[in-house]
Motif scaffolding. Sequence first.
Motif, PDB file in Angstrom:
ATOM      1  N   SER A   1       0.805  -1.225   0.000  1.00 43.48           N
ATOM      2  CA  SER A   1       0.000   0.000   0.000  1.00 43.48           C
ATOM      3  C   SER A   1       0.837   1.273   0.000  1.00 43.48           C
ATOM      4  O   SER A   1       0.394   2.317  -0.478  1.00 43.48           O
ATOM      5  CB  SER A   1      -0.931   0.004   1.214  1.00 43.48           C
ATOM      6  N   SER A   2       2.064   1.201   0.523  1.00 42.66           N
ATOM      7  CA  SER A   2       2.881   2.415   0.670  1.00 42.66           C
ATOM      8  C   SER A   2       3.881   2.619  -0.456  1.00 42.66           C
ATOM      9  O   SER A   2       4.605   3.613  -0.453  1.00 42.66           O
ATOM     10  CB  SER A   2       3.645   2.355   2.004  1.00 42.66           C
TER      11      SER A   2
ATOM     12  N   SER B   1      -3.471  -2.710  -6.544  1.00 42.48           N
ATOM     13  CA  SER B   1      -4.363  -1.601  -6.197  1.00 42.48           C
ATOM     14  C   SER B   1      -4.136  -0.410  -7.114  1.00 42.48           C
ATOM     15  O   SER B   1      -2.997  -0.063  -7.450  1.00 42.48           O
ATOM     16  CB  SER B   1      -4.128  -1.169  -4.747  1.00 42.48           C
TER      17      SER B   1
ATOM     18  N   LYS C   1      -3.998   3.227  -4.524  1.00 47.78           N
ATOM     19  CA  LYS C   1      -2.770   3.625  -3.833  1.00 47.78           C
ATOM     20  C   LYS C   1      -1.910   4.557  -4.675  1.00 47.78           C
ATOM     21  O   LYS C   1      -0.942   5.131  -4.168  1.00 47.78           O
ATOM     22  CB  LYS C   1      -1.966   2.387  -3.427  1.00 47.78           C
TER      23      LYS C   1
ATOM     24  N   PRO D   1      -2.904   5.669   2.346  1.00 50.16           N
ATOM     25  CA  PRO D   1      -3.171   4.261   2.032  1.00 50.16           C
ATOM     26  C   PRO D   1      -2.491   3.277   2.970  1.00 50.16           C
ATOM     27  O   PRO D   1      -2.973   2.151   3.149  1.00 50.16           O
ATOM     28  CB  PRO D   1      -2.629   4.114   0.603  1.00 50.16           C
ATOM     29  N   GLN D   2      -1.380   3.671   3.599  1.00 48.23           N
ATOM     30  CA  GLN D   2      -0.652   2.753   4.472  1.00 48.23           C
ATOM     31  C   GLN D   2      -1.036   2.898   5.939  1.00 48.23           C
ATOM     32  O   GLN D   2      -0.644   2.088   6.766  1.00 48.23           O
ATOM     33  CB  GLN D   2       0.869   2.953   4.321  1.00 48.23           C
TER      34      GLN D   2
ATOM     35  N   ILE E   1      -5.637   1.555   5.136  1.00 49.49           N
ATOM     36  CA  ILE E   1      -5.020   0.295   4.718  1.00 49.49           C
ATOM     37  C   ILE E   1      -6.049  -0.821   4.541  1.00 49.49           C
ATOM     38  O   ILE E   1      -5.865  -1.715   3.705  1.00 49.49           O
ATOM     39  CB  ILE E   1      -3.910  -0.130   5.710  1.00 49.49           C
TER      40      ILE E   1
ATOM     41  N   ILE F   1      -7.358  -0.634   0.969  1.00 50.14           N
ATOM     42  CA  ILE F   1      -6.387  -1.181   0.014  1.00 50.14           C
ATOM     43  C   ILE F   1      -6.358  -2.704   0.112  1.00 50.14           C
ATOM     44  O   ILE F   1      -6.281  -3.414  -0.897  1.00 50.14           O
ATOM     45  CB  ILE F   1      -4.982  -0.607   0.286  1.00 50.14           C
ATOM     46  N   THR F   2      -6.432  -3.221   1.340  1.00 50.11           N
ATOM     47  CA  THR F   2      -6.470  -4.678   1.537  1.00 50.11           C
ATOM     48  C   THR F   2      -7.659  -5.296   0.820  1.00 50.11           C
ATOM     49  O   THR F   2      -7.526  -6.323   0.132  1.00 50.11           O
ATOM     50  CB  THR F   2      -6.545  -5.008   3.040  1.00 50.11           C
TER      51      THR F   2
ATOM     52  N   GLU G   1      -7.173  -5.202  -3.049  1.00 44.52           N
ATOM     53  CA  GLU G   1      -6.201  -6.142  -3.594  1.00 44.52           C
ATOM     54  C   GLU G   1      -6.561  -7.606  -3.324  1.00 44.52           C
ATOM     55  O   GLU G   1      -6.341  -8.465  -4.184  1.00 44.52           O
ATOM     56  CB  GLU G   1      -4.811  -5.845  -3.023  1.00 44.52           C
TER      57      GLU G   1
END
Length: 378
Positions: A36-37, A256, A259, A266-267, A271, A274-275, A278
Amino acid sequence: MGLARFRQRTTGKIDSWLLLAVLGLIGFGLVMISSSSVVVASQQFDNNYTFVIRQATSFGLGLILLILFTVIDYRFWQRLAPFLLALIFILLLATLIPGIGTQLLGSRRWISIGPIFFQTSEVIKVLSIVYFGAWLAAKEERIRSFGQGFLPFVVMLGAIALLVLAQPDAGTMMVLVSTLIAMYFAAGAPVLHLFFGLLLGGSLLGLLILSAPYRLQRFLVFLNPDEATLWAAYHINQALLAVGAGGLWGLGFGQSKQKFLYLPEPQTDSIFAITTEELGFIRAMLVFGVLLFVVYRGYRIAREVDDPFGKYVAVGVTSLIAFQSFVNIGAMLGLVPLTGVTLPFISYGGSSLLGMMVATGLLLSVSRAITPRIRSTV
């Protein structure tokens, strides 16, 4: 000498299922942070893995702290309760002092002294749980009294909450207040106190929302995101786009689109979105299931331990994990207004991870006081 004495007082085995679940969540968090980062890290540091390297470093330190707080008998901290209360107010006031407290993104939530840099609210959560656990254990016989139970509790809680809000950090304030209220009612406070608390809390929450335009805007977005302005609804709309795009099975790890500087934070705060994007809704719910398992084990420890202080600490730590998880995930799904709190054990943030690992160490220490028959079963 003193620490050695307390190490010997609790000699039982820890709740290994709880420990495995927490370590699994942290490991999963490291994996998701690496994905994510990657865009934000590349833009800010010219290194795709800066955030995950920092988080892994925090995990190493957190593991040492987790072991330390597990080995030391949790009752050692009960004796230090008055000093912990003083430390709570010292840290909260120091955060507001220019030169000691550091302002980032419009908020003064961090203390920076030389190489030391941390978010005070994450420390305050753990200190407050330990202090109020000791206070409730001492007041157990008088907790049903309005004058000796309810009023002092509200005054202390209100003072801490107002100082956290002054940073400002409304999300942490709401999670902390909810956690301490759960501890208060676990101690046997009457329903009438709950009524007064809800009335007072609801009034203050209304004033809180009206006192800051950005909070009012977030609340209005939560009530009706379709009619909100583009700017006000941007974060939640991007989060919902990420969740929706993932479907049941996701776009694939690392795939993703949100992100790429579309979804803010996003991190950290985002998060979970994003999880879900993905890995998909089904696998994201497995992560949610592990969090629920941690909460189940924590409340089970609270139910089985005989010591009142251990019970209240276990309720506090578990409620903190439960409320913070609900607020974070609920915000990404549009169930609660955005607050900016992290997802326990998974989101990026050294202070957050260290605080949660110390809290887990306390919970594991309490679990050592339970009989082997209880510990051996899932």
